[in-house]
Structure formats: structure tokens, C-alpha cells
Scaffold this motif. Structure first.
Motif, PDB file in Angstrom:
ATOM      1  N   ASN A  79      10.509  -1.849   6.863  1.00 15.34           N
ATOM      2  CA  ASN A  79       9.864  -1.572   5.397  1.00 15.34           C
ATOM      3  C   ASN A  79      10.420  -3.555   5.012  1.00 15.34           C
ATOM      4  O   ASN A  79       9.448  -4.191   4.789  1.00 15.34           O
ATOM      5  CB  ASN A  79      11.440  -0.997   4.069  1.00 15.34           C
ATOM      6  CG  ASN A  79      11.169  -0.167   3.839  1.00 15.34           C
ATOM      7  OD1 ASN A  79      10.167   0.373   4.164  1.00 15.34           O
ATOM      8  ND2 ASN A  79      12.107   0.951   3.465  1.00 15.34           N
ATOM      9  N   LEU A  80      11.371  -3.636   6.551  1.00 15.00           N
ATOM     10  CA  LEU A  80      11.527  -5.126   6.291  1.00 15.00           C
ATOM     11  C   LEU A  80      10.010  -5.462   7.302  1.00 15.00           C
ATOM     12  O   LEU A  80       9.905  -7.409   7.233  1.00 15.00           O
ATOM     13  CB  LEU A  80      12.575  -5.960   7.197  1.00 15.00           C
ATOM     14  CG  LEU A  80      14.024  -5.729   6.592  1.00 15.00           C
ATOM     15  CD1 LEU A  80      15.199  -5.948   7.249  1.00 15.00           C
ATOM     16  CD2 LEU A  80      14.017  -6.216   5.584  1.00 15.00           C
ATOM     17  N   ALA A  81       9.615  -5.178   8.457  1.00 14.39           N
ATOM     18  CA  ALA A  81       8.434  -4.936   9.040  1.00 14.39           C
ATOM     19  C   ALA A  81       7.198  -5.591   7.958  1.00 14.39           C
ATOM     20  O   ALA A  81       6.703  -6.456   8.115  1.00 14.39           O
ATOM     21  CB  ALA A  81       7.779  -4.502   9.722  1.00 14.39           C
ATOM     22  N   LYS A  82       7.608  -4.762   7.387  1.00 18.97           N
ATOM     23  CA  LYS A  82       6.077  -4.446   5.916  1.00 18.97           C
ATOM     24  C   LYS A  82       6.312  -6.632   5.218  1.00 18.97           C
ATOM     25  O   LYS A  82       5.257  -7.118   4.660  1.00 18.97           O
ATOM     26  CB  LYS A  82       5.679  -3.510   5.456  1.00 18.97           C
ATOM     27  CG  LYS A  82       5.617  -2.464   6.069  1.00 18.97           C
ATOM     28  CD  LYS A  82       5.524  -0.805   4.351  1.00 18.97           C
ATOM     29  CE  LYS A  82       6.620  -0.747   5.414  1.00 18.97           C
ATOM     30  NZ  LYS A  82       7.091   0.744   3.829  1.00 18.97           N
ATOM     31  N   LEU A  83       7.196  -6.598   4.365  1.00 22.95           N
ATOM     32  CA  LEU A  83       7.097  -7.978   4.088  1.00 22.95           C
ATOM     33  C   LEU A  83       7.154  -9.096   4.854  1.00 22.95           C
ATOM     34  O   LEU A  83       6.604  -9.914   4.933  1.00 22.95           O
ATOM     35  CB  LEU A  83       8.493  -8.253   3.605  1.00 22.95           C
ATOM     36  CG  LEU A  83       8.548  -6.686   2.711  1.00 22.95           C
ATOM     37  CD1 LEU A  83      10.497  -7.357   2.476  1.00 22.95           C
ATOM     38  CD2 LEU A  83       8.340  -7.081   1.717  1.00 22.95           C
ATOM     39  N   SER A  84       7.843  -9.275   6.503  1.00 22.94           N
ATOM     40  CA  SER A  84       7.350 -10.065   7.383  1.00 22.94           C
ATOM     41  C   SER A  84       5.945  -9.902   7.488  1.00 22.94           C
ATOM     42  O   SER A  84       4.955 -11.135   7.791  1.00 22.94           O
ATOM     43  CB  SER A  84       8.239 -10.171   8.926  1.00 22.94           C
ATOM     44  OG  SER A  84       7.539 -11.304   9.716  1.00 22.94           O
ATOM     45  N   MET A  85       4.924  -8.971   7.697  1.00 16.42           N
ATOM     46  CA  MET A  85       3.786  -9.146   7.869  1.00 16.42           C
ATOM     47  C   MET A  85       2.848  -9.660   6.974  1.00 16.42           C
ATOM     48  O   MET A  85       1.980 -10.171   7.008  1.00 16.42           O
ATOM     49  CB  MET A  85       3.238  -7.448   8.304  1.00 16.42           C
ATOM     50  CG  MET A  85       1.868  -7.695   8.292  1.00 16.42           C
ATOM     51  SD  MET A  85       0.953  -8.162   9.823  1.00 16.42           S
ATOM     52  CE  MET A  85       1.642  -7.467  11.285  1.00 16.42           C
ATOM     53  N   VAL A  86       3.301  -9.790   5.370  1.00 16.20           N
ATOM     54  CA  VAL A  86       2.461  -9.957   4.358  1.00 16.20           C
ATOM     55  C   VAL A  86       2.888 -11.449   4.113  1.00 16.20           C
ATOM     56  O   VAL A  86       1.724 -12.521   4.241  1.00 16.20           O
ATOM     57  CB  VAL A  86       3.541  -9.287   3.119  1.00 16.20           C
ATOM     58  CG1 VAL A  86       3.183  -9.605   2.066  1.00 16.20           C
ATOM     59  CG2 VAL A  86       2.420  -8.196   3.048  1.00 16.20           C
TER      60      VAL A  86
ATOM     61  N   LEU B 102      -4.136   3.858   4.573  1.00 14.90           N
ATOM     62  CA  LEU B 102      -4.418   3.443   3.401  1.00 14.90           C
ATOM     63  C   LEU B 102      -2.036   2.601   3.301  1.00 14.90           C
ATOM     64  O   LEU B 102      -1.921   1.226   2.091  1.00 14.90           O
ATOM     65  CB  LEU B 102      -3.159   4.962   2.573  1.00 14.90           C
ATOM     66  CG  LEU B 102      -4.548   5.336   2.458  1.00 14.90           C
ATOM     67  CD1 LEU B 102      -4.236   7.010   1.342  1.00 14.90           C
ATOM     68  CD2 LEU B 102      -5.455   4.617   1.985  1.00 14.90           C
ATOM     69  N   ARG B 103      -1.317   3.354   3.645  1.00 19.22           N
ATOM     70  CA  ARG B 103       0.004   1.997   3.216  1.00 19.22           C
ATOM     71  C   ARG B 103      -0.706   0.492   4.579  1.00 19.22           C
ATOM     72  O   ARG B 103      -0.002  -0.252   3.899  1.00 19.22           O
ATOM     73  CB  ARG B 103       1.280   2.945   4.296  1.00 19.22           C
ATOM     74  CG  ARG B 103       2.229   3.722   3.944  1.00 19.22           C
ATOM     75  CD  ARG B 103       2.897   4.599   4.058  1.00 19.22           C
ATOM     76  NE  ARG B 103       3.925   4.000   4.099  1.00 19.22           N
ATOM     77  CZ  ARG B 103       5.606   4.076   4.178  1.00 19.22           C
ATOM     78  NH1 ARG B 103       6.264   5.571   4.930  1.00 19.22           N
ATOM     79  NH2 ARG B 103       6.299   3.871   3.428  1.00 19.22           N
ATOM     80  N   ALA B 104      -0.954   0.650   5.534  1.00 18.54           N
ATOM     81  CA  ALA B 104      -1.403  -0.466   5.715  1.00 18.54           C
ATOM     82  C   ALA B 104      -2.690  -1.196   5.174  1.00 18.54           C
ATOM     83  O   ALA B 104      -1.996  -2.591   4.965  1.00 18.54           O
ATOM     84  CB  ALA B 104      -2.557  -0.518   7.143  1.00 18.54           C
ATOM     85  N   ALA B 105      -3.141  -0.872   4.449  1.00 18.34           N
ATOM     86  CA  ALA B 105      -4.534  -1.451   3.211  1.00 18.34           C
ATOM     87  C   ALA B 105      -3.358  -2.280   2.101  1.00 18.34           C
ATOM     88  O   ALA B 105      -3.603  -2.806   1.506  1.00 18.34           O
ATOM     89  CB  ALA B 105      -5.201  -0.396   2.915  1.00 18.34           C
ATOM     90  N   LEU B 106      -2.466  -1.671   2.112  1.00 14.73           N
ATOM     91  CA  LEU B 106      -1.308  -1.725   0.673  1.00 14.73           C
ATOM     92  C   LEU B 106      -1.133  -3.354   1.455  1.00 14.73           C
ATOM     93  O   LEU B 106      -0.657  -4.457   0.597  1.00 14.73           O
ATOM     94  CB  LEU B 106      -0.717  -1.114   0.837  1.00 14.73           C
ATOM     95  CG  LEU B 106      -0.950   0.679  -0.171  1.00 14.73           C
ATOM     96  CD1 LEU B 106       0.698   0.959  -0.446  1.00 14.73           C
ATOM     97  CD2 LEU B 106      -0.912   0.256  -1.575  1.00 14.73           C
TER      98      LEU B 106
END
Length: 231
Positions: free
Chosen positions: A144-151, A199-203
Motif C-alpha cells: 500500500n505504501l509502495a503504491k503511494l510512493s509510485m504515484v 487493473l490495480r497498476a492502471a489505477l
């Protein structure tokens, strides 16, 4: 850079700042964006060498704006110093994730941090180091934190898009659907997991896509071709 002083944003001209002869460095444009992150002031866009190209990279200017509490002088100082924060995050991240236990390993961590690119980003207030550190964190943090960092990395440099492969590579645990048994998933489960990963990566692209649409609305028909340099 003195070459760009005549077109500098009206929000910048009255603030104390260092001016060097010649074109200067790319950081001068992102610093002006930090003073007006929503790009509402026409003089902000006039102060950029290539507005459509620079405007895509909003995260660090926005971060400086928030760190400066909307006060122009504090914003400018925050932007000038923000690379030091990311440099500290790089050192702490390397220490936390690599756990160096010997002199040799400590020297390796130091060599990674003290590269020419990292030091140039700090000294010239560029966005290269922040983008790289955010990508590093995305590789090691919990999902979850990784996704925020990627955004954040995507909004720092849109070329970070290439790094989405870390989430999409076959066998990557980042977005895998957990199974209740120890048996390998059947083909249907594997296909569903693969589609779900995409799909989740596309988000992750939605914030960048929304910002690009906003930039396009602010700069209709603008070209993103040329730029000052390779930074």
C-alpha cells in the motif's frame, strides 16, 4: 540563470535569490511552479522554458508549496532544501533495506548515495533525486505504501512510468491475489490474478492522468517538445 530573468514569474521577482550567468539549471522552473502549483498565474507559465513539459512534473513543487505553508519566501527556501530531505531519505532507506553490517557494506551504501547524479540534484535543486528515491521506496515498502510512493514518483517524473514493471512482472508479489491454499493457482486463478494486477497498476496512473488533463486544459495546444537540457 540570467538568461531567464526577463521572463521570470511575477511571484519570484521580488524574492531574494541567487542568479548565475547563462541559462542556469532546470530547478529554476520548478521553483517558480512551487510558488503557483495550480498554474493559475499567467506569469508562472511565461516564466517556464517549456510550460507543457515542466508542468507535468508537479509533485516536488507541490510538496515545497505545502512545506512553505503558501508563503512565497518559505516556499522558495523549501524547494531549495527539499533535495536534502530526499538525500536523507535515500541514506535511511538504504540503511533500512540493506542492513549494512560491515565497513565494506557501509562504504557501498555511501558510494550509492554519494553519486555524481545525487549530488548534482542536491546542489542544483533538480527533481532527479526525489524521483529516484521515490522509486527506491516503491521497491521495498509494503504494497500500500509502495503504491503511494509510485504515484508520487510518476507525478515527479512521468518517465517513472517504466518502473511500473516492478508491479507487473510475472511472479511479482506486489499485487498478487493471495490464495487460501498452498497449492499453486489453477490457470483460471492465474489469469484472474494477472488481470487484477494490470487493473490495480492502471489505477496508479489515474492521478497522473488527471493532472495531465488539467495541464492540457490550462495549456491548450501547447507543445512539450523542447527543453533547457537533459534534466
Amino acid at each position: 540563470g540570467s538568461d531567464f530573468q526577463a521572463q521570470a514569474s511575477s511571484r519570484l521577482v521580488d524574492l531574494p535569490r541567487a542568479i548565475v550567468p547563462g541559462p542556469g539549471y532546470d530547478g529554476q522552473f520548478y521553483a517558480q511552479m512551487a510558488l503557483d502549483p495550480l498554474l493559475r498565474d499567467p506569469s508562472t507559465l511565461a516564466g517556464l522554458d517549456n510550460p507543457a513539459y515542466r508542468a507535468r512534473r508537479i509533485f516536488v513543487p507541490l510538496l515545497a508549496y505545502l512545506a512553505g505553508f503558501g508563503q512565497p519566501l518559505l516556499i522558495l527556501q523549501s524547494y531549495a532544501l527539499i533535495n536534502l530531505v530526499f538525500f536523507a531519505a535515500l541514506l535511511l532507506g538504504l540503511y533500512a533495506f540493506q542492513r549494512p553490517g560491515s565497513v565494506q557494506e557501509f562504504l557501498i551504501v555511501a558510494a550509492i548515495a554519494w553519486t555524481g547524479g545525487a549530488l548534482a540534484s542536491v546542489s542544483r535543486a533538480l527533481i532527479d533525486l526525489p524521483a529516484s528515491v521515490l522509486l527506491l521506496l516503491a521497491c521495498f515498502l509494503p504494497p500500500n505504501l509502495a503504491k503511494l510512493s509510485m504515484v508520487a514518483a510518476l507525478l515527479t517524473r512521468e518517465t517513472s512510468l517504466v518502473s511500473l514493471l516492478v508491479f507487473l512482472w510475472p511472479g511479482s508479489p506486489r499485487f498478487a491475489i493471495p490464495t487460501s491454499s498452498e497449492q499453486p493457482p489453477n490457470p483460471r486463478q492465474a489469469r484472474a490474478a494477472w488481470i487484477w494486477q494490470w487493473l490495480r497498476a492502471a489505477l496508479l496512473l489515474l492521478p497522473l492522468a488527471a493532472w495531465l488533463l488539467y495541464v492540457d486544459a490550462r495549456l491548450p495546444g501547447a507543445s512539450a517538445g523542447g527543453r533547457l537540457g537533459s534534466n
